[in-house]
Design a protein around this motif. Sequence first.
Motif, short mmCIF file in Angstrom:
data_model
loop_
_atom_site.label_atom_id
_atom_site.label_comp_id
_atom_site.label_asym_id
_atom_site.label_seq_id
_atom_site.Cartn_x
_atom_site.Cartn_y
_atom_site.Cartn_z
N MET A 51 -2.57 -6.38 -2.10
CA MET A 51 -1.77 -6.19 -3.31
C MET A 51 -0.28 -6.07 -3.01
O MET A 51 0.47 -5.48 -3.78
N CYS A 67 -2.67 -1.06 6.53
CA CYS A 67 -1.81 -0.97 5.35
C CYS A 67 -1.99 0.41 4.73
O CYS A 67 -3.11 0.90 4.61
N HIS A 70 -4.15 0.76 0.45
CA HIS A 70 -5.60 0.91 0.30
C HIS A 70 -6.33 0.84 1.64
O HIS A 70 -7.53 0.58 1.70
#
Length: 580
Positions: A51, A67, A70
């Motif tokens: 995202m 990351c 999430h």
Amino acid sequence: MATQIAEQIRVGSIDELKTGGCRVVTGGGHAIAVFHHDGRVYAVDNRCPHMGFPLDRGSVKDGILTCHWHNARFDLASGGTFNPFADDVRSFPVTVVDGEVWVDPQPAQRDETQHWSGRLRDGMEHNIRLVTAKSVLGLHAAGADYRVPLRIGADFGATYTAAGWGAAMTILTATANILPHLDADDRAVALYQGLLHVARECAGRPPRFVVEPLPTGETRPEVFKQWFRDFIDVRAEDAAERCLRTAVELGLPPGHIADMIFAASTDHIYLDAGHTLDFANKAFELLDHIGWEHASQTLTSLVHGMARARRSHELSAWRHPIDLASLVWQAREELPALLEQGRQATGWNGEDALAREMLGESPSDILDAIKAAIKAGATAEQLGSAVAYAAFLRMAHFHISNEFGDWDTVHNTLTAANALHRALQRAPSPELLRGVLDVAMSIYLDRFLNMPAQRIPETGGEPADGTQLLAEIRERMDVRQQVEEVSHLVSRYLTGSCEPDALVAALGRAMLNEDAGFHSFQIVDAGFSQYRQRRGTESGRHVLIGMARYLAAHAPTSRAVGQTYQIALRLHRGEEIFRE
Ligand code: FES
């Protein structure tokens, strides 16, 4: 010290990178995160493929980049992900010359259609809707025809559930059918929703194993037809599946295959409340899109449901207080003689009148009207058209004082009627014609839902502002239970000399804006199909009013499905999703 290497970006000195750990450079349309880790240098796209979170704000440990939004993890060297919900992040070649770090901003070329086809399979296997949405958009951007994702979804759905053809494959086919009537911007979201339903329906289910064809020398279509009907009659699922697969793989013509399936779908009265014929018809429509070479796996997926279908003559409503099943059996007996008489007659043109007779109070009178039409030369297609129109009139007259769930009762008959009409257009036969009697009795059984009958708006023919009316319809769909308001707006639009294609596309979009399920896709598909054949007529107006009333009754929803698609779309456009 090198100052320039053709087409490469200077990152800085290796010592600076070592000290900072990571530096972001831009070039070639990318923001690239360059990491120094464990004595080596790596470069990846700085946008997390999930995202879009900036990966330079992630952490690196043991060669794995994590990351921090999430927690998707990536192999820093290749960009490959350990979490399928994300995606592989693109990596870039890095060189160190005279202590200076350089990155080549051109990622390795790849076949975009192949890449996104693979990702679509991943998305469906793991039932991850964001991956599915991104893949549909990626395929579209790669110039892939709509049939590329459709074939992937169709093969997946026909294989990965032992239950065979169900609601999701019907939805997938409906999305393909409605694509040409939607605005260009809505086509990808329609496909995405169809694929999403297939993935969801298959999730966690055992797969369907292929039954090998018979090693037979039998090639006569009539023998396969009889075998197939007999096996479905006694619910011998495996035998029926092997028979059908053999017939398809022998290369019997599609018309013969349709005939045998449609005959078996109507040997008993109104199998599974019309779903059996609906699904069978949809399977052939899907093959129209993806090609007959998929027929074996697609059509055999119908057998499980056909063999297990509930037979309506076993239902109380079909036996008491009037024995409708016996009336239908008796009328079926008369069909051959009526058809023979009808062959001598020509010029029957009473579809709309017959449809209105089907809304009557006496089942015997309804069946007599159908028999009279056949005797007078009504074609199978005309009879299918009449029954479909009658079913839409039930929807247009559905009174909102009924229980909310009863929308689906009317809807069910409507989709069965539309399926019958389409099947009669494809492969008319005396056996399939029996379905007209069945559906007419279902329309009769639904009569209480038109008590009182909601009046259909009769708005005048003054020219109207179509753009304004479409905006009002959109607004009404944001508010619960605007059924009559939407009905009037649609009627006003159609009687006001406005362009019907724009209304059809707007109603399609209204459905796609919601978390639309099986019934919504079915009614939009049926409505578009029936309107196409009645464009510019009163009956066409009634069809769209019926369809719009159903959509208005079921809007708004939480619209979560569309939200995922919007995220994928923004990522696809390179827009920022993460903001602090
Ligand atoms: S895991 Fe990176 S944005 Fe979601």
